[in-house]
Write an enzyme that holds these catalytic residues in place. Structure first.
Site, PDB file in Angstrom:
ATOM      1  CB  VAL A  95      -7.943  57.464  47.737  1.00  0.00           C
ATOM      2  CG1 VAL A  95      -6.803  57.466  48.753  1.00  0.00           C
ATOM      3  CG2 VAL A  95      -9.299  57.360  48.443  1.00  0.00           C
ATOM      4  CG  HIS A  99      -6.227  52.831  45.516  1.00  0.00           C
ATOM      5  ND1 HIS A  99      -5.991  54.191  45.507  1.00  0.00           N
ATOM      6  CD2 HIS A  99      -7.469  52.675  45.013  1.00  0.00           C
ATOM      7  CE1 HIS A  99      -7.047  54.813  45.034  1.00  0.00           C
ATOM      8  NE2 HIS A  99      -7.969  53.912  44.712  1.00  0.00           N
ATOM      9  CG  HIS A 101     -10.287  49.538  42.671  1.00  0.00           C
ATOM     10  ND1 HIS A 101     -11.229  49.786  43.636  1.00  0.00           N
ATOM     11  CD2 HIS A 101      -9.803  50.749  42.317  1.00  0.00           C
ATOM     12  CE1 HIS A 101     -11.324  51.093  43.850  1.00  0.00           C
ATOM     13  NE2 HIS A 101     -10.469  51.705  43.061  1.00  0.00           N
TER      14      HIS A 101
HETATM   15  P1  AMP Z   1     -10.727  55.307  43.840  1.00  0.00           P
HETATM   16  O1  AMP Z   1     -12.091  55.960  43.701  1.00  0.00           O
HETATM   17  O2  AMP Z   1     -10.285  54.509  42.667  1.00  0.00           O
HETATM   18  O3  AMP Z   1      -9.696  56.326  44.310  1.00  0.00           O
HETATM   19  O4  AMP Z   1     -10.896  54.239  44.995  1.00  0.00           O
HETATM   20  C1  AMP Z   1     -10.987  54.560  46.347  1.00  0.00           C
HETATM   21  C2  AMP Z   1     -11.605  53.370  47.013  1.00  0.00           C
HETATM   22  O5  AMP Z   1     -11.371  53.453  48.400  1.00  0.00           O
HETATM   23  C3  AMP Z   1     -13.131  53.281  46.836  1.00  0.00           C
HETATM   24  O6  AMP Z   1     -13.479  52.056  46.185  1.00  0.00           O
HETATM   25  C4  AMP Z   1     -13.673  53.351  48.267  1.00  0.00           C
HETATM   26  O7  AMP Z   1     -14.802  52.522  48.463  1.00  0.00           O
HETATM   27  C5  AMP Z   1     -12.455  52.892  49.077  1.00  0.00           C
HETATM   28  N1  AMP Z   1     -12.425  53.400  50.440  1.00  0.00           N
HETATM   29  C6  AMP Z   1     -12.570  54.681  50.858  1.00  0.00           C
HETATM   30  N2  AMP Z   1     -12.451  54.758  52.198  1.00  0.00           N
HETATM   31  C7  AMP Z   1     -12.214  53.489  52.637  1.00  0.00           C
HETATM   32  C8  AMP Z   1     -12.022  52.914  53.928  1.00  0.00           C
HETATM   33  N3  AMP Z   1     -12.032  53.651  55.034  1.00  0.00           N
HETATM   34  N4  AMP Z   1     -11.819  51.585  54.002  1.00  0.00           N
HETATM   35  C9  AMP Z   1     -11.808  50.823  52.874  1.00  0.00           C
HETATM   36  N5  AMP Z   1     -11.984  51.305  51.638  1.00  0.00           N
HETATM   37  C10 AMP Z   1     -12.196  52.623  51.515  1.00  0.00           C
END
Ligand code: AMP
Length: 116
Positions: A95, A99, A101
């Site tokens: 995404v 963000h 984690h």
């Molecule tokens: P990254 O792969 O570091 O970009 O992290 C994206 C994170 O967003 C992943 O850990 C997903 O599990 C989380 N994610 C994606 N869609 C959602 C959602 N609708 N609600 C909560 N978390 C989400």
């Protein structure tokens, strides 16, 4: 204009999620696929692409994210936490709205590396 990110859509109430904290400039949600006892995402409302762009563009906002993470780790675990920013597709970023984690609770082994 590019499409709003999934996180912006969550913030606007278009996609359901559990928002666990919110300030004027930052919000935090539960990750939909938790990788630790506590796995939250701390997100600035302004959609910088990744942490490098955020740090260059608004370091105070990055510091605010860390402060929110610190408070959440104290609230939901024992105060110790891991903050992880996947930066770039090759590092597991899926995404492209920066963000952090926030991983906490229990013992965080080496496996608690999201996207690894
Ligand atoms: P990254 O792969 O570091 O970009 O992290 C994206 C994170 O967003 C992943 O850990 C997903 O599990 C989380 N994610 C994606 N869609 C959602 C959602 N609708 N609600 C909560 N978390 C989400």
């Amino acid at each position: 204009m590019s499409e709003p990110s999934i996180f912006t859509r969550i913030l606007q109430g278009e996609i359901p999620a559990t928002i666990v904290a919110e300030t004027d400039r930052v919000f935090a949600i539960e990750d939909i696929a938790p990788q630790a006892a506590v796995h939250l995402l701390v997100i600035p409302k302004t959609p910088y692409r990744d942490v490098a762009e955020l740090a260059a563009g608004d370091p105070t906002l990055l510091a605010e994210m860390v402060a929110v993470a610190h408070d959440l780790a104290a609230e939901r675990a024992d105060g110790d936490f891991r903050l992880l920013f996947n930066t770039g597709a090759g590092a597991g970023q899926t995404v492209f709205h920066v963000h952090a984690h926030l991983l906490a609770g229990g013992s965080l082994g080496e496996k608690s590396l999201v996207g690894a």
